[in-house]
Design a protein around this motif. Structure first.
Motif, short mmCIF file in Angstrom:
data_model
loop_
_atom_site.label_atom_id
_atom_site.label_comp_id
_atom_site.label_asym_id
_atom_site.label_seq_id
_atom_site.Cartn_x
_atom_site.Cartn_y
_atom_site.Cartn_z
N LEU A 4 30.93 34.98 38.20
CA LEU A 4 30.10 35.07 39.40
C LEU A 4 28.93 36.03 39.48
CD1 LEU A 4 30.06 34.08 42.37
CD2 LEU A 4 31.42 36.10 42.95
N PHE A 5 28.92 36.92 38.63
CA PHE A 5 27.62 37.80 38.63
C PHE A 5 27.08 37.78 36.80
CE2 PHE A 5 30.85 39.66 41.66
CZ PHE A 5 29.78 39.82 42.68
N SER A 6 27.62 36.61 36.38
CA SER A 6 27.07 36.51 35.15
C SER A 6 25.47 36.56 34.95
CB SER A 6 27.49 35.07 34.53
OG SER A 6 26.93 35.15 33.26
N GLY A 7 24.88 37.30 34.08
CA GLY A 7 23.54 37.45 33.87
C GLY A 7 23.07 38.55 34.87
N ARG A 8 23.62 39.15 35.84
CA ARG A 8 23.46 40.23 36.78
C ARG A 8 23.69 41.53 36.46
NH1 ARG A 8 20.01 37.12 40.49
NH2 ARG A 8 20.72 34.98 40.52
N VAL A 9 23.49 42.31 37.28
CA VAL A 9 23.71 43.75 36.91
C VAL A 9 24.45 44.09 38.34
CG1 VAL A 9 22.93 46.11 36.87
CG2 VAL A 9 21.83 44.39 35.64
N LEU A 10 25.45 44.82 38.26
CA LEU A 10 26.50 45.62 39.15
C LEU A 10 26.21 47.12 38.98
CD1 LEU A 10 29.59 43.51 39.71
CD2 LEU A 10 27.69 43.53 41.16
N ILE A 11 26.11 47.56 39.99
CA ILE A 11 25.77 49.08 39.94
C ILE A 11 27.16 49.86 40.61
CG2 ILE A 11 24.45 51.28 40.36
CD1 ILE A 11 22.08 49.12 40.93
N ARG A 12 27.59 50.82 40.06
CA ARG A 12 28.72 51.72 40.38
C ARG A 12 28.10 52.62 41.43
NH1 ARG A 12 32.91 54.76 37.13
NH2 ARG A 12 33.97 54.38 39.14
#
Length: 218
Positions: A4-12
């Motif tokens: 679902l978040f492929s190629g994206r950045v998630l931040i903690r």
């Protein structure tokens, strides 16, 4: 789920704001977990009222102070804030284990359309495979608190054999007396698979006023 978040950045949401920007890091945080997509905004009064409830719900399931083993649960805050400053302010007192999308990522808006989110706050519960388990769990979280997770996990066990222990794979017996009820309540809906367009700047539109007990989104 990481797809679902492929190629994206998630931040903690920790002090260093660690970025999860590789497939391996995303998988480590999201795979084999129930994932909550929390759609909210700091400018939404009902989101402000709900946020402490959701924070306590998450902490009691994932903090070792309360549990011996953290639940297989992840939460991604999908900000609908009009400015990055409001997003940062809203996240300031939220758990460090929460994840969120960068403010400039247009996926924040795309996910709202993908999962048909029309009001704020909204909590979409996703199975490990990405299917929708609950379209909006805000009321359930308010009423039941951490007990929701046991309900969702049992429903996921019924509907997704990836959760079953190996010795249970050939055992069709119900896991509890309430299993048939949960089977009816939590009907899996395949997640929308629409194509994403090119990235664009954040859209300030879509923030509505209170209506029907929550804030209108679209």
């Amino acid at each position: 789920m990481a797809s679902l978040f492929s190629g994206r950045v998630l931040i903690r949401n920790n002090s260093d704001q660690d970025e999860l920007d590789t497939e391996a890091e995303l998988s480590r945080r999201l795979e084999n977990r129930l994932v909550l997509l929390f759609f909210g905004a700091g400018s939404c009064p009902r989101c402000q009222a709900f946020a402490p409830i959701l924070r306590d719900f998450f902490v009691r399931l994932t903090d070792e102070f309360y549990v011996l083993r953290a639940a297989q649960l992840a939460l991604v805050y999908v900000s609908q804030d009009p400015t990055e400053e409001e997003q940062d302010l809203f996240l300031r007192d939220m758990p460090k284990k929460w994840l969120f999308l960068p403010f400039e990522d247009d996926l924040r808006r795309d996910l709202g359309r993908q999962f048909s989110v029309e009001r704020l706050p909204a909590v979409v519960v996703l199975k490990p495979g990405g299917d929708v388990l609950t379209r909006d769990a805000t009321d359930e979280i308010r009423r039941l608190g951490p007990a929701c997770f046991a309900n969702w996990q049992e429903a996921a066990e019924v509907l997704d054999r990836n959760f079953l222990q190996p010795e249970d794979l050939d055992d069709p017996a119900p896991r509890s007396l309430t299993e048939p009820l949960r089977r009816c309540k939590y009907r899996v809906e395949p997640a929308a698979r629409g194509k994403r367009g090119p990235r664009r700047g954040s859209d300030p539109e879509g923030e509505g006023g209170a209506e029907g007990g929550s804030e209108a989104l679209f």
